[in-house]
Enzyme design. Structure first.
Site, PDB file in Angstrom:
ATOM      1  N   HIS A  68      -1.284  -1.201  12.890  1.00 52.14           N
ATOM      2  CA  HIS A  68      -0.107  -0.482  12.414  1.00 52.14           C
ATOM      3  C   HIS A  68       0.106   0.819  13.183  1.00 52.14           C
ATOM      4  O   HIS A  68      -0.797   1.645  13.276  1.00 52.14           O
ATOM      5  CB  HIS A  68      -0.255  -0.130  10.927  1.00 52.14           C
ATOM      6  CG  HIS A  68      -0.639  -1.295  10.078  1.00 52.14           C
ATOM      7  ND1 HIS A  68      -1.327  -1.155   8.900  1.00 52.14           N
ATOM      8  CD2 HIS A  68      -0.421  -2.623  10.233  1.00 52.14           C
ATOM      9  CE1 HIS A  68      -1.531  -2.345   8.364  1.00 52.14           C
ATOM     10  NE2 HIS A  68      -0.992  -3.246   9.162  1.00 52.14           N
TER      11      HIS A  68
ATOM     12  N   TYR B 240       8.133   2.960   4.799  1.00 52.16           N
ATOM     13  CA  TYR B 240       6.785   2.504   4.464  1.00 52.16           C
ATOM     14  C   TYR B 240       5.886   2.510   5.699  1.00 52.16           C
ATOM     15  O   TYR B 240       6.283   2.081   6.776  1.00 52.16           O
ATOM     16  CB  TYR B 240       6.817   1.095   3.872  1.00 52.16           C
ATOM     17  CG  TYR B 240       5.441   0.554   3.608  1.00 52.16           C
ATOM     18  CD1 TYR B 240       4.698   1.047   2.539  1.00 52.16           C
ATOM     19  CD2 TYR B 240       4.866  -0.385   4.447  1.00 52.16           C
ATOM     20  CE1 TYR B 240       3.416   0.598   2.310  1.00 52.16           C
ATOM     21  CE2 TYR B 240       3.582  -0.849   4.226  1.00 52.16           C
ATOM     22  CZ  TYR B 240       2.866  -0.353   3.153  1.00 52.16           C
ATOM     23  OH  TYR B 240       1.578  -0.798   2.935  1.00 52.16           O
TER      24      TYR B 240
ATOM     25  N   ASP C   3       7.428  -4.159   8.601  1.00 54.76           N
ATOM     26  CA  ASP C   3       7.256  -4.395   7.162  1.00 54.76           C
ATOM     27  C   ASP C   3       8.367  -3.699   6.387  1.00 54.76           C
ATOM     28  O   ASP C   3       8.472  -2.470   6.402  1.00 54.76           O
ATOM     29  CB  ASP C   3       5.889  -3.860   6.724  1.00 54.76           C
ATOM     30  CG  ASP C   3       5.555  -4.227   5.288  1.00 54.76           C
ATOM     31  OD1 ASP C   3       6.394  -4.846   4.610  1.00 54.76           O
ATOM     32  OD2 ASP C   3       4.440  -3.889   4.839  1.00 54.76           O
TER      33      ASP C   3
ATOM     34  N   HIS D 271       8.641  -4.066   3.056  1.00 51.05           N
ATOM     35  CA  HIS D 271       7.955  -3.755   1.804  1.00 51.05           C
ATOM     36  C   HIS D 271       8.838  -4.001   0.587  1.00 51.05           C
ATOM     37  O   HIS D 271       8.874  -3.214  -0.354  1.00 51.05           O
ATOM     38  CB  HIS D 271       7.381  -2.340   1.795  1.00 51.05           C
ATOM     39  CG  HIS D 271       5.957  -2.307   1.313  1.00 51.05           C
ATOM     40  ND1 HIS D 271       5.568  -1.687   0.166  1.00 51.05           N
ATOM     41  CD2 HIS D 271       4.828  -2.860   1.834  1.00 51.05           C
ATOM     42  CE1 HIS D 271       4.272  -1.833  -0.006  1.00 51.05           C
ATOM     43  NE2 HIS D 271       3.788  -2.551   0.995  1.00 51.05           N
TER      44      HIS D 271
ATOM     45  N   GLU E 266       2.055 -11.166   0.311  1.00 46.84           N
ATOM     46  CA  GLU E 266       0.946 -10.308  -0.092  1.00 46.84           C
ATOM     47  C   GLU E 266       0.989  -9.985  -1.578  1.00 46.84           C
ATOM     48  O   GLU E 266      -0.019  -9.572  -2.154  1.00 46.84           O
ATOM     49  CB  GLU E 266       0.896  -9.022   0.741  1.00 46.84           C
ATOM     50  CG  GLU E 266       1.969  -8.008   0.454  1.00 46.84           C
ATOM     51  CD  GLU E 266       1.836  -6.787   1.353  1.00 46.84           C
ATOM     52  OE1 GLU E 266       1.583  -5.696   0.825  1.00 46.84           O
ATOM     53  OE2 GLU E 266       1.982  -6.927   2.580  1.00 46.84           O
TER      54      GLU E 266
ATOM     55  N   ARG F   8       1.185 -14.782   3.820  1.00 46.24           N
ATOM     56  CA  ARG F   8       0.229 -13.694   4.026  1.00 46.24           C
ATOM     57  C   ARG F   8      -0.325 -13.167   2.708  1.00 46.24           C
ATOM     58  O   ARG F   8      -0.327 -11.961   2.420  1.00 46.24           O
ATOM     59  CB  ARG F   8       0.837 -12.574   4.866  1.00 46.24           C
ATOM     60  CG  ARG F   8       2.172 -12.048   4.467  1.00 46.24           C
ATOM     61  CD  ARG F   8       2.582 -10.875   5.325  1.00 46.24           C
ATOM     62  NE  ARG F   8       1.913  -9.632   4.966  1.00 46.24           N
ATOM     63  CZ  ARG F   8       0.835  -9.149   5.535  1.00 46.24           C
ATOM     64  NH1 ARG F   8       0.208  -9.801   6.493  1.00 46.24           N
ATOM     65  NH2 ARG F   8       0.329  -8.003   5.152  1.00 46.24           N
TER      66      ARG F   8
END
Length: 421
Positions: A142, A178, A225, A227, A277, A298
């Site tokens: 990241h 994020y 991402d 999010h 996730e 994921r």
């Protein structure tokens, strides 16, 4: 012809009639400031125990209590090799079942039993799953910053360290960026003065990737991402605006409440979608794969119940043409990371693995913790997970409640409406 005498093999550990579960306990430690929950199952054979990841960072006390006060009494005295039966027993024993507290607790049991199985067999867990179909798992890391330039400078550092896949995040006014620091809102006179605007996010995010394609090597794969903060239509708009920049995947475009809309979003998206996730059961993950809503699944393996259900999801993904990208940030313990990579190297469905760099304190608490080298994650070859826990070191890094619930409370839009974290 006389009947042949069956071959005999030396047993490294006792057979079924001579071994039982002696104790079950949840251990909580925070060597990197993030509460990690690990289940330790001891057996009646001296020196034979297993470790499993049960980390639910925001509700770690509930998981610990569930393991210590409820599941332990079910498992003590039973044979540790009956992994499937024992995890079903743990899951069905409460009548009302499922959810992240239950499934993280069960995951700790499940993975600890796999660790014991590997040690008894004298093999790493990935060999129990059928062995390697690849030498190592490629990972992504990241990069984030307050500005686009800051994000890209960090990304360049990661490229120099050997990473080929990088997730890019940049701060968005109002706290919606994020994976990057928070910025003051653009709307100080709004009802909620620190609010975030989805429209501003949709407008500025393509700028990040346009700059990235100008400054990073062309063969570096880019990820992002969301999010879970967009509507289905907003998700399509973002995906189409990012099409020129060839993203490896776009992550978590919709909140779980709207996952039924993922197939239509995926059909309209030129960018592969990675979701899952926030799955909290094997059934959640199966529906995402089966119903055509994702290109990458994921799940956080601990949240769906451990290695046993994740292995089934990986098999289904292979049959459906979906790839895996297991969740693996800092709130995955080193045991959970080992479970991820065991599946990564043994599954044909592997796509990419989220990477995390553990600090040296974590390596102190968990000897054998995997290290990412040149972007590659390679499993241990020792029996089981090849990872231990130093209980004295773990006690030096106690977990705290402060901060984690507040972080998970999310951001608010400029009208005050609460969004996903």
């Amino acid at each position: 012809m006389p009947q042949e005498t069956p071959a005999t093999f030396a047993q490294p550990w006792p057979v079924r009639d001579d071994i039982r579960i002696r104790s079950v306990q949840a251990i909580v430690t925070a060597p990197q400031g993030i509460p990690l929950v690990v289940v330790k199952i001891d057996t009646t054979e001296p020196g034979l125990y297993g470790l499993g990841c049960a980390t639910f960072t925001q509700r770690w006390k509930a998981v610990k209590t569930f393991v210590d006060e409820h599941l332990a009494r079910l498992l003590v005295g039973r044979y540790p090799g009956d992994i499937g039966d024992l995890v079903r027993l743990a899951g069905f024993s409460g009548y009302w079942r499922g959810g992240p507290v239950t499934n993280n607790a069960i995951s700790g049991i499940d993975e600890a039993l796999w660790d014991i199985a590997g040690k008894r067999a004298g093999m790493p867990v990935h060999e129990l799953l059928g062995g390697k179909v690849r030498a190592a798992a490629d990972t992504y890391i990241h990069a984030g910053g307050i500005t686009i330039d800051q994000t890209l400078e960090q990304a360049k550092d990661f490229v120099a360290q050997g990473w080929r896949h990088i997730r890019l995040q940049v701060s968005t006014p109002g706290g919606g960026g994020y994976g990057a620091p928070r910025l003051a809102t653009l709307y100080p006179e709004a009802p909620y003065r620190n609010g975030w605007s989805a429209r501003d996010y949709l407008r500025t995010t393509p700028d990040l990737f346009a700059a990235a394609r100008q400054s990073l090597p062309d063969n570096v794969e880019l990820l992002h991402d969301v999010h879970s903060r967009l509507t289905p239509k907003e998700a399509v708009l973002l995906a189409r605006s990012l099409e020129p920049y060839r993203l490896f995947f776009l992550e978590d475009v919709l909140a779980p409440e709207h996952w039924d809309r993922l197939p239509e979003v995926r059909a309209a998206s030129p960018v592969p979608l990675a979701v899952g996730e926030l799955t909290t059961s094997m059934g959640d993950a199966v529906r995402l794969v089966r119903d055509g809503g994702v290109d990458f699944i994921r799940s956080h393996i601990s949240d769906i119940g451990g290695l046993t259900p994740a292995r089934k999801v990986a098999d289904l993904a292979e049959l459906c043409g979906v790839r895996t990208a297991w969740h693996g940030p800092g709130d995955t313990s080193p045991i959970g990371a080992a479970a991820n990579v065991a599946l990564d190297v043994s599954s044909v469905a592997f796509g990419i693995q989220e990477g995390h760099i553990y600090n040296e304190a974590t390596h102190e608490v968990f000897p054998g913790t995997l290290r990412i080298v040149d972007g590659w994650l390679t499993p241990n070859e020792a029996p089981g997970w090849g990872i231990d826990i130093d209980l004295e070191a773990a006690a030096r890094y106690p977990a705290e409640l402060s901060g984690h619930d507040e972080w998970a409370a999310g951001v608010r839009r400029i009208d005050g409406a609460l969004e996903a974290p």
